[in-house]
Every structure is written in C-alpha cells, then in structure tokens.
Write a protein that holds these residues in place. Structure first.
Motif, PDB file in Angstrom:
ATOM      1  N   LYS A 155       0.850  -1.182   0.000  1.00  0.00           N
ATOM      2  CA  LYS A 155       0.000   0.000   0.000  1.00  0.00           C
ATOM      3  C   LYS A 155       0.894   1.243   0.000  1.00  0.00           C
ATOM      4  O   LYS A 155       2.070   1.165   0.319  1.00  0.00           O
ATOM      5  N   SER A 156       0.286   2.365  -0.350  1.00  0.00           N
ATOM      6  CA  SER A 156       1.030   3.622  -0.355  1.00  0.00           C
ATOM      7  C   SER A 156       0.942   4.268   1.030  1.00  0.00           C
ATOM      8  O   SER A 156       0.013   5.018   1.321  1.00  0.00           O
ATOM      9  N   LEU A 157       1.907   3.930   1.893  1.00  0.00           N
ATOM     10  CA  LEU A 157       1.926   4.413   3.274  1.00  0.00           C
ATOM     11  C   LEU A 157       3.314   4.933   3.627  1.00  0.00           C
ATOM     12  O   LEU A 157       4.306   4.582   2.976  1.00  0.00           O
ATOM     13  N   VAL A 158       3.398   5.741   4.684  1.00  0.00           N
ATOM     14  CA  VAL A 158       4.692   6.259   5.125  1.00  0.00           C
ATOM     15  C   VAL A 158       5.411   5.262   6.033  1.00  0.00           C
ATOM     16  O   VAL A 158       6.606   5.406   6.290  1.00  0.00           O
ATOM     17  N   ASP A 159       4.700   4.254   6.521  1.00  0.00           N
ATOM     18  CA  ASP A 159       5.280   3.356   7.524  1.00  0.00           C
ATOM     19  C   ASP A 159       6.489   2.559   7.037  1.00  0.00           C
ATOM     20  O   ASP A 159       7.409   2.316   7.826  1.00  0.00           O
ATOM     21  N   PRO A 160       6.548   2.081   5.783  1.00  0.00           N
ATOM     22  CA  PRO A 160       7.784   1.418   5.342  1.00  0.00           C
ATOM     23  C   PRO A 160       9.008   2.321   5.449  1.00  0.00           C
ATOM     24  O   PRO A 160      10.097   1.858   5.799  1.00  0.00           O
ATOM     25  N   SER A 161       8.833   3.628   5.162  1.00  0.00           N
ATOM     26  CA  SER A 161       9.943   4.571   5.324  1.00  0.00           C
ATOM     27  C   SER A 161      10.339   4.691   6.791  1.00  0.00           C
ATOM     28  O   SER A 161      11.530   4.763   7.128  1.00  0.00           O
TER      29      SER A 161
END
Length: 313
Positions: free
Chosen positions: A14-20
C-alpha cells in the motif's frame, strides 16, 4: 521472517509512510548499536551516521521516529550502567544534525502556513496523539493493553513462536549482547506505544525487525540442535498447524466467493498441498522444522491468496 509477517507484508503493498519509518528507525538503531560496540576511533563515524538516519526517522513520521531509538539508548545505558557512553555518543553532533534539519523544516512549514500548520503538526499530530484530551478528533484511542491483544495478529504467523523465542533468550540470561539489545529494542518500544493514548496495529511495525532477528536466531539454534525443549517443540507443531489451517481457510474463502474456477486457484492448490506435505514429512523425519521450508510454504500461501483474491496486483 520479516517479509512474511502479516502487517509488514500488508503495508508494503500500500502507499503508506510506515515502510519509510521502518527503514529509517532500523537504520538509526543499527548504527546506534555499531557505535555502542565500536572501538573509540570508529565511534564518531558510527554515531554521526546514526544521527543522519535519526533525522530521516523524524521526516518519515514525526517525533515517534526519534522516540524509538532515544528510548532504546536510555534503556541500554540503564541496563549496562555505563554512563560515560552518553558522552562518547557525541550528543552535540546529534543535536546539530537533527535539530538543524528539523528546525529548517519547521521554518519552511511556518512560512507556508504560519502558526496554524505548526499547531496541526506539533499539537494535533504529535502531542494529542500521545496524550489525547477532550476534543481530540483523530480517533484510534484504545485501552492500555491493546497491543497485548493485537500483537498476535499483526505478527502472524511468527507471533506463535514469540513465547519460545523470548523464553530461549531469557534462559540464556541475556549473556549475548545482541539478544539483549534486540529484546530491549522491542520491549522499550512496546511499552511506549502501550502508554500512548492512540493505538493501531500498524504502529507496532517498527518493532518487528528486532523480533524477526530474534526469531531467525531461534530458528538457527533449533536447526543446529542447540535448543530442543517442550516450548520449542510445541511452537514448531503450532506453526505447522497454522500453515495447514491457512491453506484450508484459503480454499474455503475461494469457494465462498466463487473463485474456485479461476486458473490461479486451480494451479495453486496442488502446489500448496505438495509443499505442505513435503515440509511436514521433513519435520517428522528430522524432528526439526526448517526455516527455508516454512518460508517457501508461507510465500506460496501469500502468493496464492494475492493472485486469487487480488489478481490485478
């Protein structure tokens, strides 16, 4: 192990900030530990890189990105009682790198939207999320023991092994500094998130890398016959049962949604069954579960589910 944990797999599709956030927090902690164990001549380089990653952690998701490594460092210092390490960590370099980059970003934020933008970021998105008060409308408020319940789902299937993993680390008395550091990383962050007012399962994801390393280490020692007590045997049987149940659930879901005639489903079923039988026979024969075997099986289960239920991916 990390790639095949449920929530980590989910957020990376998904397009989320959490992987960063996971990337920068893990990088910060890696260089922090490198600095802690490095010789005096190399500490400056390790800690400087650590502070650069820490700035990235802030830009990924705010102050929570800084809270994880700072709390871990304090817990480590308290545990080993080496107060001089605070000075050796060169905190003035950290203040210069982190505060300068954050301060510059705050200036641009203020220039763009005045005090309103600063208030939204500092008060609503950070302070009130940690300590929500009356009038807070951000949602996700929950009880203090929320993560004690949610964790088992977020880290499936490896959460089944967590009691055995920590029991093994505890039985060794945490003589291994690597295990101690990884345990403190997880437990300090888990406590901080539990005390925060707002909670979501996804918030735990930055704490999955240390658990994955501990779990991988446990698998390594199980395969090398360094550990073979009742907790480990039960854990191995449990994860085998989970994979079997996962295949059955996958089949039932496909039948329920009339997807049993799709090519993906028809091709995946014999592959899954053959792979599961192979892993099960290997376990019966060798009396030990192999990480590579269970990883291949889980990968096929994930892939079969994705291609059957979300073929556009």
């Amino acid at each position: 192990v990390l790639a095949l944990s449920t929530e980590f797999f989910y957020i990376n599709h998904k397009s989320l900030v959490d992987p960063s956030l996971v990337f920068f927090v893990t990088g910060t902690v890696y260089w922090l530990y490198s600095g802690l164990i490095a010789k005096e001549s190399k500490k400056r380089v390790c800690y400087t890189i650590c502070y650069v990653f820490a700035a990235g952690s802030f830009f990924a998701k705010g102050f929570i990105g800084l809270a994880f490594p700072v709390l871990l460092f304090l817990c480590w210092i308290l545990w080993i009682k080496d107060w001089r390490e605070i000075k050796r960590a060169l905190p003035w370099i950290g203040i210069l790198i982190v505060c300068t980059s954050i301060g510059l970003w705050f200036w641009f934020l203020w220039k763009e939207g005045s005090w309103e933008y600063l208030n939204i970021f500092l008060v609503h998105n950070n302070l009130q999320r940690f300590m929500p008060r009356d009038g807070y409308t951000g949602g996700h408020r929950d009880v203090v023991y929320y993560y004690l319940v949610t964790y088992w789902q977020v880290y499936l299937p490896w959460s089944i092994l967590t009691p055995a993993v920590f029991f093994y680390a505890w039985s060794k008395g945490f003589q291994d500094k690597n295990s101690l550091f990884l345990s403190l990383w997880f437990l300090s962050g888990f406590l901080m998130l539990s005390l925060a007012g707002t909670k979501r399962g996804i918030y735990i994801v930055p704490l999955l890398p240390p658990l994955s390393m501990l779990t991988g280490s446990w698998f390594n020692d199980v395969e090398a016959r360094k550990v073979n007590n009742w907790t480990d045997r039960i854990s191995q049987w449990s994860i085998l049962c989970f994979c079997g149940i996962g295949i059955i659930v996958f089949i039932c879901k496909a039948l329920k949604h009339d997807l049993f005639m799709t090519a993906q489903f028809i091709l995946s079923i014999p592959v899954l069954v053959i792979c599961y039988i192979a892993v099960f026979r290997s376990f019966i024969k060798n009396k030990v579960i192999k990480l590579r075997g269970i990883s291949i099986l889980l990968s096929l289960i994930y892939l079969s589910g994705v291609l059957t239920f979300y073929p556009y991916i």
